[in-house]
Design an enzyme around this catalytic site. Sequence first.
Site, PDB file in Angstrom:
ATOM      1  N   ASP A   1      -2.405   4.762  -2.667  1.00  0.00           N
ATOM      2  CA  ASP A   1      -3.363   5.643  -2.011  1.00  0.00           C
ATOM      3  C   ASP A   1      -3.247   6.995  -2.709  1.00  0.00           C
ATOM      4  O   ASP A   1      -2.256   7.694  -2.533  1.00  0.00           O
ATOM      5  CB  ASP A   1      -2.960   5.738  -0.529  1.00  0.00           C
ATOM      6  CG  ASP A   1      -3.748   6.776   0.243  1.00  0.00           C
ATOM      7  OD1 ASP A   1      -4.751   7.283  -0.283  1.00  0.00           O
ATOM      8  OD2 ASP A   1      -3.337   7.064   1.391  1.00  0.00           O
TER       9      ASP A   1
ATOM     10  N   ASP B   1      -5.363   9.537  -2.406  1.00  0.00           N
ATOM     11  CA  ASP B   1      -6.150  10.570  -1.705  1.00  0.00           C
ATOM     12  C   ASP B   1      -7.410  10.924  -2.493  1.00  0.00           C
ATOM     13  O   ASP B   1      -8.186  10.057  -2.820  1.00  0.00           O
ATOM     14  CB  ASP B   1      -5.277  11.812  -1.464  1.00  0.00           C
ATOM     15  CG  ASP B   1      -4.195  11.552  -0.413  1.00  0.00           C
ATOM     16  OD1 ASP B   1      -4.259  10.523   0.262  1.00  0.00           O
ATOM     17  OD2 ASP B   1      -3.288  12.390  -0.287  1.00  0.00           O
TER      18      ASP B   1
ATOM     19  N   ASP C   1      -0.411  14.744   6.545  1.00  0.00           N
ATOM     20  CA  ASP C   1      -1.089  14.043   5.439  1.00  0.00           C
ATOM     21  C   ASP C   1      -2.325  14.867   5.082  1.00  0.00           C
ATOM     22  O   ASP C   1      -3.443  14.510   5.442  1.00  0.00           O
ATOM     23  CB  ASP C   1      -1.464  12.634   5.944  1.00  0.00           C
ATOM     24  CG  ASP C   1      -2.232  11.826   4.913  1.00  0.00           C
ATOM     25  OD1 ASP C   1      -2.111  12.108   3.713  1.00  0.00           O
ATOM     26  OD2 ASP C   1      -2.959  10.896   5.333  1.00  0.00           O
TER      27      ASP C   1
ATOM     28  N   ASN D   1      -6.120  13.795   7.045  1.00  0.00           N
ATOM     29  CA  ASN D   1      -6.070  12.357   7.314  1.00  0.00           C
ATOM     30  C   ASN D   1      -7.355  11.909   8.011  1.00  0.00           C
ATOM     31  O   ASN D   1      -7.873  12.599   8.886  1.00  0.00           O
ATOM     32  CB  ASN D   1      -4.842  12.014   8.175  1.00  0.00           C
ATOM     33  CG  ASN D   1      -4.739  10.521   8.405  1.00  0.00           C
ATOM     34  OD1 ASN D   1      -5.298   9.973   9.347  1.00  0.00           O
ATOM     35  ND2 ASN D   1      -4.059   9.840   7.508  1.00  0.00           N
ATOM     36  N   SER D   2      -7.831  10.734   7.632  1.00  0.00           N
ATOM     37  CA  SER D   2      -9.123  10.242   8.129  1.00  0.00           C
ATOM     38  C   SER D   2      -9.110   9.913   9.619  1.00  0.00           C
ATOM     39  O   SER D   2     -10.160   9.902  10.259  1.00  0.00           O
ATOM     40  CB  SER D   2      -9.527   8.985   7.348  1.00  0.00           C
ATOM     41  OG  SER D   2      -9.561   9.244   5.978  1.00  0.00           O
TER      42      SER D   2
ATOM     43  N   GLU E   1     -10.570   8.712  -2.638  1.00  0.00           N
ATOM     44  CA  GLU E   1     -11.562   8.889  -1.580  1.00  0.00           C
ATOM     45  C   GLU E   1     -12.480  10.070  -1.883  1.00  0.00           C
ATOM     46  O   GLU E   1     -12.076  11.018  -2.555  1.00  0.00           O
ATOM     47  CB  GLU E   1     -10.860   9.048  -0.226  1.00  0.00           C
ATOM     48  CG  GLU E   1      -9.955  10.245  -0.106  1.00  0.00           C
ATOM     49  CD  GLU E   1      -8.963  10.150   1.062  1.00  0.00           C
ATOM     50  OE1 GLU E   1      -8.206   9.166   1.113  1.00  0.00           O
ATOM     51  OE2 GLU E   1      -8.956  11.069   1.897  1.00  0.00           O
TER      52      GLU E   1
ATOM     53  N   TRP F   1       0.879  -1.179   0.000  1.00  0.00           N
ATOM     54  CA  TRP F   1       0.000   0.000   0.000  1.00  0.00           C
ATOM     55  C   TRP F   1       0.910   1.220   0.000  1.00  0.00           C
ATOM     56  O   TRP F   1       1.664   1.426   0.966  1.00  0.00           O
ATOM     57  CB  TRP F   1      -0.861  -0.042   1.256  1.00  0.00           C
ATOM     58  CG  TRP F   1      -1.668   1.162   1.654  1.00  0.00           C
ATOM     59  CD1 TRP F   1      -1.476   1.920   2.788  1.00  0.00           C
ATOM     60  CD2 TRP F   1      -2.836   1.704   1.020  1.00  0.00           C
ATOM     61  NE1 TRP F   1      -2.430   2.892   2.884  1.00  0.00           N
ATOM     62  CE2 TRP F   1      -3.281   2.787   1.799  1.00  0.00           C
ATOM     63  CE3 TRP F   1      -3.537   1.377  -0.144  1.00  0.00           C
ATOM     64  CZ2 TRP F   1      -4.398   3.555   1.469  1.00  0.00           C
ATOM     65  CZ3 TRP F   1      -4.651   2.141  -0.473  1.00  0.00           C
ATOM     66  CH2 TRP F   1      -5.075   3.211   0.324  1.00  0.00           C
TER      67      TRP F   1
ATOM     68  N   HIS G   1     -14.056   2.875   5.069  1.00  0.00           N
ATOM     69  CA  HIS G   1     -13.117   3.297   6.111  1.00  0.00           C
ATOM     70  C   HIS G   1     -13.875   3.703   7.367  1.00  0.00           C
ATOM     71  O   HIS G   1     -14.987   4.234   7.302  1.00  0.00           O
ATOM     72  CB  HIS G   1     -12.272   4.465   5.598  1.00  0.00           C
ATOM     73  CG  HIS G   1     -10.944   4.582   6.283  1.00  0.00           C
ATOM     74  ND1 HIS G   1     -10.425   3.603   7.104  1.00  0.00           N
ATOM     75  CD2 HIS G   1     -10.011   5.574   6.272  1.00  0.00           C
ATOM     76  CE1 HIS G   1      -9.252   3.989   7.551  1.00  0.00           C
ATOM     77  NE2 HIS G   1      -8.965   5.175   7.073  1.00  0.00           N
TER      78      HIS G   1
ATOM     79  N   SER H   1       1.166   4.262   0.950  1.00  0.00           N
ATOM     80  CA  SER H   1       0.343   5.023   1.897  1.00  0.00           C
ATOM     81  C   SER H   1       0.601   6.525   1.818  1.00  0.00           C
ATOM     82  O   SER H   1       1.738   6.978   1.946  1.00  0.00           O
ATOM     83  CB  SER H   1       0.672   4.520   3.308  1.00  0.00           C
ATOM     84  OG  SER H   1       0.296   5.464   4.281  1.00  0.00           O
ATOM     85  N   GLY H   2      -0.462   7.283   1.670  1.00  0.00           N
ATOM     86  CA  GLY H   2      -0.333   8.745   1.674  1.00  0.00           C
ATOM     87  C   GLY H   2       0.170   9.249   3.012  1.00  0.00           C
ATOM     88  O   GLY H   2       0.985  10.185   3.078  1.00  0.00           O
ATOM     89  N   LEU H   3      -0.313   8.615   4.076  1.00  0.00           N
ATOM     90  CA  LEU H   3       0.156   9.014   5.403  1.00  0.00           C
ATOM     91  C   LEU H   3       1.654   8.755   5.524  1.00  0.00           C
ATOM     92  O   LEU H   3       2.415   9.624   5.973  1.00  0.00           O
ATOM     93  CB  LEU H   3      -0.613   8.241   6.483  1.00  0.00           C
ATOM     94  CG  LEU H   3      -0.069   8.387   7.908  1.00  0.00           C
ATOM     95  CD1 LEU H   3      -0.192   9.816   8.405  1.00  0.00           C
ATOM     96  CD2 LEU H   3      -0.781   7.442   8.870  1.00  0.00           C
TER      97      LEU H   3
ATOM     98  N   LYS I   1      -7.510  17.417   1.427  1.00  0.00           N
ATOM     99  CA  LYS I   1      -8.054  16.522   2.444  1.00  0.00           C
ATOM    100  C   LYS I   1      -7.260  16.587   3.749  1.00  0.00           C
ATOM    101  O   LYS I   1      -6.172  17.173   3.790  1.00  0.00           O
ATOM    102  CB  LYS I   1      -8.040  15.091   1.929  1.00  0.00           C
ATOM    103  CG  LYS I   1      -6.689  14.642   1.424  1.00  0.00           C
ATOM    104  CD  LYS I   1      -6.377  13.214   1.727  1.00  0.00           C
ATOM    105  CE  LYS I   1      -5.603  13.062   3.022  1.00  0.00           C
ATOM    106  NZ  LYS I   1      -5.268  11.695   3.329  1.00  0.00           N
TER     107      LYS I   1
ATOM    108  N   ARG J   1     -13.158   4.877  -2.229  1.00  0.00           N
ATOM    109  CA  ARG J   1     -13.050   4.839  -0.762  1.00  0.00           C
ATOM    110  C   ARG J   1     -14.139   5.692  -0.124  1.00  0.00           C
ATOM    111  O   ARG J   1     -14.225   6.890  -0.355  1.00  0.00           O
ATOM    112  CB  ARG J   1     -11.661   5.341  -0.369  1.00  0.00           C
ATOM    113  CG  ARG J   1     -11.488   5.621   1.104  1.00  0.00           C
ATOM    114  CD  ARG J   1     -10.026   5.673   1.416  1.00  0.00           C
ATOM    115  NE  ARG J   1      -9.738   6.496   2.565  1.00  0.00           N
ATOM    116  CZ  ARG J   1      -8.524   6.650   3.067  1.00  0.00           C
ATOM    117  NH1 ARG J   1      -7.497   6.033   2.505  1.00  0.00           N
ATOM    118  NH2 ARG J   1      -8.327   7.419   4.113  1.00  0.00           N
TER     119      ARG J   1
HETATM  120  C1  SPV Z   1      -3.027   6.045   4.471  1.00  0.00           C
HETATM  121  O1  SPV Z   1      -2.298   5.109   4.828  1.00  0.00           O
HETATM  122  O2  SPV Z   1      -2.577   7.104   4.041  1.00  0.00           O
HETATM  123  C2  SPV Z   1      -4.481   5.919   4.533  1.00  0.00           C
HETATM  124  C3  SPV Z   1      -5.096   5.151   5.592  1.00  0.00           C
HETATM  125  O3  SPV Z   1      -5.150   6.543   3.734  1.00  0.00           O
HETATM  126  S1  SPV Z   1      -5.524   6.273   6.853  1.00  0.00           S
HETATM  127  O4  SPV Z   1      -4.314   6.869   7.360  1.00  0.00           O
HETATM  128  O5  SPV Z   1      -6.229   5.490   7.822  1.00  0.00           O
HETATM  129  O6  SPV Z   1      -6.412   7.288   6.304  1.00  0.00           O
HETATM  130 MG    MG Z   2      -4.153   8.123   2.943  1.00  0.00          MG
END
Ligand code: SPV
Ligand code: MG
Length: 290
Positions: free
Chosen positions: A81, A83, A54, A118-119, A110, A40, A186, A42-44, A116, A155
């Site tokens: 990811d 975003d 993020d 972070n969720s 998403e 993955w 999510h 990951s954006g984070l 955005k 997402r």
């Molecule tokens: C990421 O890993 O960037 C995600 C998952 O999008 S979360 O951090 O839970 O949004």
């Molecule tokens: Mg992300």
Amino acid sequence: MNKANKLRELLATNKLTKIVGAHNGVSAKLVERAGFDGVWASGLEISASYGIPDASLISMNQFLEAARSMNEVIDIPIVADCDTGYGNALNVMYMVKRYEEAGIAGVSIEEKKFPKDNSLLAGGRQELLRVEEFEGKIEAAKAAQKNSDFMIIARIEALIAGWGQEEAQMRAHRYAEAGADAILIHSKSSDPGEVLEFINNWDLDLPLVLVPTNYPSLTEKDIVEMGKVKLVIYANHGLRAAIKAMENIFAKIKNDGGIYDLDGLIDPVSHVFELQGVPEMKEHERKFLK
Ligand code: SPV
Ligand code: MG
């Protein structure tokens, strides 16, 4: 077989596909070596690797470059990811073209407004797009892809935004209708009940995707028993393990006044060389340096 085909093949089995977050070549290699099915991007993690939030701060090219550099050194597929898709439906089309060209197997976008947050962020801005606008983004993504196996994951952030189950189901159905290849539901709740309710009510054949970061009590066994979920993402556990390890070792060096007592606490440099592919490089030296 390309990586998009590989990912589709994984998802076509009746096993749960498990992918793990990474942000650079070495972390992606470690995910692969641990035996996971994919990475993955990951954006984070990628944002955190820059030491910044993020929150759509770095550009698509920076995220893409991170995904590309990972993809070049592993054989397992990457789900990126992406975003919000970095803008509107037109940005999504450009993004899909570039990610597909880079050999990425699939992307997740998403339904949040750009920029955005972070969720999982307490008090984060969780603003959702109009359903029609995100439908347009999914349609645009599907129109832009060349290989039909390249996956577009929609997402759902309705539970994250506190808009409730009904809204989440309605949105997921609309995005499925718009052509999404999978639905990532999510949740930031520490109780898996919210996600379980969504899964129980899910009545389409389209596979579901989970990111159980905030509800870790839900095991793979539980997920498999429910059916419907084909992909699980352990989104950021490598990054968090690395941060803890670095914090501990830096504190110890500072405290000890030197690096004389680190045996067993850090890997030998030879392991770093091996991870970098030095043995292959030496083989090439032998063959080609004349
Ligand atoms: C990421 O890993 O960037 C995600 C998952 O999008 S979360 O951090 O839970 O949004
Ligand atoms: Mg992300």
